[in-house]
Motif scaffolding. Structure first.
Motif, short mmCIF file in Angstrom:
data_model
loop_
_atom_site.label_atom_id
_atom_site.label_comp_id
_atom_site.label_asym_id
_atom_site.label_seq_id
_atom_site.Cartn_x
_atom_site.Cartn_y
_atom_site.Cartn_z
N SER A 185 0.81 -1.22 0.00
CA SER A 185 0.00 0.00 0.00
C SER A 185 0.84 1.27 0.00
CB SER A 185 -0.93 0.01 1.22
OG SER A 185 -0.18 -0.06 2.43
N GLY A 186 2.11 1.17 0.39
CA GLY A 186 2.97 2.35 0.44
C GLY A 186 3.75 2.59 -0.83
N TYR A 187 3.46 1.86 -1.90
CA TYR A 187 4.18 1.99 -3.17
C TYR A 187 3.17 2.32 -4.26
CZ TYR A 187 8.02 0.10 -0.51
OH TYR A 187 8.98 -0.07 0.44
N MET A 188 3.51 3.29 -5.09
CA MET A 188 2.48 3.90 -5.94
C MET A 188 2.47 3.43 -7.39
SD MET A 188 4.44 7.51 -5.73
CE MET A 188 4.80 7.02 -4.05
N VAL A 189 3.56 2.84 -7.89
CA VAL A 189 3.62 2.54 -9.32
C VAL A 189 2.55 1.54 -9.72
CG1 VAL A 189 5.06 1.52 -11.14
CG2 VAL A 189 6.06 3.15 -9.50
N TRP A 190 2.28 0.55 -8.88
CA TRP A 190 1.26 -0.43 -9.26
C TRP A 190 -0.13 0.20 -9.29
CZ3 TRP A 190 -2.87 -2.25 -6.36
CH2 TRP A 190 -2.86 -1.98 -5.00
N TYR A 191 -0.38 1.18 -8.41
CA TYR A 191 -1.63 1.94 -8.48
C TYR A 191 -1.72 2.68 -9.82
CZ TYR A 191 -2.32 1.55 -3.36
OH TYR A 191 -2.52 1.11 -2.08
N TRP A 192 -0.63 3.34 -10.19
CA TRP A 192 -0.59 4.09 -11.45
C TRP A 192 -0.84 3.17 -12.64
CZ3 TRP A 192 4.51 7.25 -10.40
CH2 TRP A 192 4.20 8.34 -9.58
N TRP A 193 -0.23 2.00 -12.59
CA TRP A 193 -0.34 1.08 -13.73
C TRP A 193 -1.78 0.63 -13.92
CZ3 TRP A 193 -0.83 -4.53 -13.90
CH2 TRP A 193 -0.63 -5.06 -15.18
N VAL A 194 -2.45 0.23 -12.84
CA VAL A 194 -3.85 -0.20 -12.93
C VAL A 194 -4.73 0.97 -13.34
CG1 VAL A 194 -5.81 -1.14 -11.67
CG2 VAL A 194 -3.53 -2.04 -11.23
N ALA A 195 -4.49 2.15 -12.74
CA ALA A 195 -5.29 3.33 -13.09
C ALA A 195 -5.09 3.71 -14.55
CB ALA A 195 -4.90 4.50 -12.19
N TYR A 196 -3.87 3.58 -15.04
CA TYR A 196 -3.59 3.88 -16.45
C TYR A 196 -4.37 2.95 -17.36
CZ TYR A 196 -1.27 3.74 -20.92
OH TYR A 196 -1.04 3.74 -22.27
N GLN A 197 -4.37 1.66 -17.02
CA GLN A 197 -5.10 0.71 -17.85
C GLN A 197 -6.60 0.95 -17.81
OE1 GLN A 197 -3.61 -1.38 -19.77
NE2 GLN A 197 -1.53 -1.26 -18.98
N MET A 198 -7.08 1.54 -16.72
CA MET A 198 -8.52 1.79 -16.58
C MET A 198 -8.94 3.11 -17.21
SD MET A 198 -9.02 0.56 -12.63
CE MET A 198 -10.79 0.89 -12.61
N SER A 199 -7.99 4.01 -17.46
CA SER A 199 -8.35 5.34 -17.97
C SER A 199 -7.84 5.55 -19.38
CB SER A 199 -7.84 6.42 -17.01
OG SER A 199 -6.45 6.27 -16.78
N ALA A 200 -6.70 6.22 -19.51
CA ALA A 200 -6.18 6.54 -20.84
C ALA A 200 -5.83 5.30 -21.64
CB ALA A 200 -4.95 7.44 -20.71
N GLY A 201 -5.29 4.30 -20.95
CA GLY A 201 -4.94 3.07 -21.65
C GLY A 201 -6.14 2.39 -22.28
N ARG A 202 -7.29 2.46 -21.60
CA ARG A 202 -8.50 1.83 -22.11
C ARG A 202 -8.98 2.52 -23.39
NH1 ARG A 202 -12.48 -1.00 -19.60
NH2 ARG A 202 -10.79 -1.76 -18.30
N ALA A 203 -8.72 3.83 -23.48
CA ALA A 203 -9.19 4.59 -24.64
C ALA A 203 -8.34 4.32 -25.88
CB ALA A 203 -9.19 6.08 -24.34
N ALA A 204 -7.10 3.89 -25.68
CA ALA A 204 -6.21 3.65 -26.81
C ALA A 204 -6.64 2.38 -27.55
CB ALA A 204 -4.77 3.52 -26.33
N GLU A 205 -6.63 2.44 -28.86
CA GLU A 205 -7.12 1.33 -29.68
C GLU A 205 -6.30 0.06 -29.43
OE1 GLU A 205 -9.61 -0.60 -32.17
OE2 GLU A 205 -9.78 1.47 -31.54
N GLU A 206 -4.97 0.23 -29.25
CA GLU A 206 -4.12 -0.94 -29.14
C GLU A 206 -4.25 -1.67 -27.81
OE1 GLU A 206 -1.41 2.75 -28.98
OE2 GLU A 206 -3.35 2.17 -29.77
N VAL A 207 -4.88 -1.08 -26.82
CA VAL A 207 -5.05 -1.78 -25.54
C VAL A 207 -6.53 -1.95 -25.21
CG1 VAL A 207 -2.85 -1.06 -24.57
CG2 VAL A 207 -4.83 0.40 -24.26
N LYS A 208 -7.36 -1.75 -26.20
CA LYS A 208 -8.81 -1.87 -25.99
C LYS A 208 -9.16 -3.32 -25.64
CE LYS A 208 -11.39 0.60 -28.56
NZ LYS A 208 -12.09 1.14 -29.74
#
Length: 294
Positions: free
Chosen positions: A241-264
């Motif tokens: 819980s004290g490390y942030m990169v894995w939060y960022w990675w999941v959040a990225y996949q749920m937000s901007a990453g989801r909108a990108a065609e190649e990771v849809k």
């Protein structure tokens, strides 16, 4: 993405450990605050604001030092300072980027980074020194007092908790490795992503600071490896819980990453969130019965 990251921390697998007066919530606060100040220091340095940058770096070191007093794995945050310390020395020796700063300012920066690293280490050493003073003076016969490094922390971990290299690799502990497997997978995969060994498609849709991401990802990846080979592996669900990169990675996949065609179509993120919520409920039942993930 920032909002989703914050929400993910709320439903972190640390569960009850973040809700109760326990070390995890305080460590997260100190770790995140120290990382913010460290980031601020780097931005001020790029802008040429030397005084503000060095002040923020020292403040970051103090916060990280306090995090070491809360949890020993806070020492991993010293990697940030070690990385920049070596980089600055290399720059002075080779003359790289020498035109942007005077030699004095670069040498002063090296001193600040070195002092910051010592402050972080002090956060781990000081409690041990206090314990040694209290228990190992006046002819104490406690066994750990005569060790080469007389640390009460390492003695307790070794003697009472049986913590050590590969000691947890026993057949009865297989269920605990399975319990930790989802969180270990998230930390390792996101750590590799952050370091840049494996580039996720669509990262151009968010402006990541690649250098910062690598610095933050390496301690997280190192912690995951240490948990596998040394720790009681199930605690990774709460100390993550004290490390942030894995939060960022999941959040990225749920937000901007989801909108990108190649990771849809990466709907697996919903299973990550479900795991986090359900694990928090299951954890409360297990912990109330004095069972892992304690």
């Amino acid at each position: 993405m920032a909002f989703i990251t914050a929400c993910l921390h709320v439903v972190s697998p640390a569960g009850l450990f973040l809700s109760a007066p326990y070390s995890e919530s305080l460590f997260s606060l100190l770790s995140f605050t120290g990382s913010f100040l460290y980031l601020w220091s780097g931005r001020e340095l790029e802008a040429g604001n030397i005084f503000q940058s060095n002040t923020a770096a020292l403040a970051s070191a103090i916060i990280f030092g306090l995090s070491c007093m809360v949890r020993s794995n806070g020492l991993l945050n010293g990697i940030f300072f070690l990385h920049d310390f070596i980089l600055q020395i290399y720059g002075v020796i080779t003359g790289a980027n020498g035109k942007s700063n005077t030699l004095f300012s670069r040498l002063f920066r090296i001193g600040i980074l070195g002092a910051g690293g010592l402050i972080i280490a002090l956060g781990l050493v000081l409690p041990q020194a206090i314990a040694w003073k209290d228990y190992c003076t006046a002819g104490s016969n406690r066994p750990w007092c005569s060790n080469t490094f007389p640390s009460i922390y390492f003695y307790v971990q070794d003697y009472y908790w049986d913590v050590g290299m590969f000691r947890y690799w026993t057949l009865p502990n297989v269920p605990l490795f399975l319990l930790a497997a989802p969180m270990l997978t998230l930390m390792i995969v996101s750590g590799v992503w952050g370091i840049g060994i494996k580039n996720t498609a669509g990262t151009q849709s968010i402006d990541f600071d690649k250098t910062l991401l690598r610095k933050l990802a390496f301690p997280q990846l190192l912690l995951a490896v240490m948990a596998i080979v040394t720790y009681h592996v199930q605690i990774i669900t709460r100390i993550s819980s004290g490390y942030m990169v894995w939060y960022w990675w999941v959040a990225y996949q749920m937000s901007a990453g989801r909108a990108a065609e190649e990771v849809k179509g990466k709907d697996w993120t919903k299973f990550v969130v479900r795991y986090m919520v359900l694990y928090g409920i299951i954890q409360s039942v297990l912990f109330a019965g004095f069972l892992p993930p304690a």
